[in-house]
Design a protein around this motif. Structure first.
Motif, PDB file in Angstrom:
ATOM      1  N   MET A  12      -4.374   5.791   2.683  1.00  0.00           N
ATOM      2  CA  MET A  12      -3.849   7.133   2.425  1.00  0.00           C
ATOM      3  C   MET A  12      -4.546   8.206   3.272  1.00  0.00           C
ATOM      4  N   GLY A  13      -5.541   7.801   4.060  1.00  0.00           N
ATOM      5  CA  GLY A  13      -6.189   8.754   4.951  1.00  0.00           C
ATOM      6  C   GLY A  13      -7.487   9.332   4.428  1.00  0.00           C
ATOM      7  N   GLU A  51      -9.378   0.259  -0.309  1.00  0.00           N
ATOM      8  CA  GLU A  51      -8.364  -0.122   0.675  1.00  0.00           C
ATOM      9  C   GLU A  51      -7.183   0.845   0.639  1.00  0.00           C
ATOM     10  N   LEU A  52      -6.731   1.207  -0.547  1.00  0.00           N
ATOM     11  CA  LEU A  52      -5.621   2.147  -0.688  1.00  0.00           C
ATOM     12  C   LEU A  52      -6.039   3.540  -0.235  1.00  0.00           C
ATOM     13  N   ALA A  53      -7.250   3.952  -0.595  1.00  0.00           N
ATOM     14  CA  ALA A  53      -7.736   5.270  -0.174  1.00  0.00           C
ATOM     15  C   ALA A  53      -7.770   5.373   1.347  1.00  0.00           C
ATOM     16  N   LEU A  99       0.829  -1.210   0.000  1.00  0.00           N
ATOM     17  CA  LEU A  99       0.000   0.000   0.000  1.00  0.00           C
ATOM     18  C   LEU A  99       0.863   1.259   0.000  1.00  0.00           C
ATOM     19  N   ASP A 100       1.964   1.238   0.759  1.00  0.00           N
ATOM     20  CA  ASP A 100       2.886   2.384   0.765  1.00  0.00           C
ATOM     21  C   ASP A 100       3.464   2.628  -0.626  1.00  0.00           C
ATOM     22  N   GLU A 101       3.853   1.560  -1.313  1.00  0.00           N
ATOM     23  CA  GLU A 101       4.414   1.691  -2.664  1.00  0.00           C
ATOM     24  C   GLU A 101       3.378   2.259  -3.626  1.00  0.00           C
TER      25      GLU A 101
END
Length: 71
Positions: free
Chosen positions: A40-41, A35-37, A11-13
């Protein structure tokens, strides 16, 4: 490395790639999976409703209908 660490690393990448993409193309619209959103906050806006936001963006003054300036 645990599964949670692997997921966080992935997810960081992805978040870093999105940051690079937006830096290179400001204003671009990118689709991000939920999930990524969340990673990312991102959050759901609940301060105002969609209807309130649309009402706030309405400009009641139409430039073409402005009265003639007084002499």
């Amino acid at each position: 490395m645990s599964d949670k660490d692997e997921i966080k690393k992935r997810l960081d990448e992805q978040a870093q790639q999105i940051d690079r993409d937006l830096t290179e193309n400001p204003g671009a619209a990118l689709e991000v999976d939920p999930e990524l959103a969340e990673h990312m906050g991102a959050f759901e806006e609940d301060a105002i409703s969609l209807e309130e936001a649309e009402d706030a963006s309405f400009d009641p003054f139409d430039a073409e209908e402005d009265p003639e300036p007084e002499e």
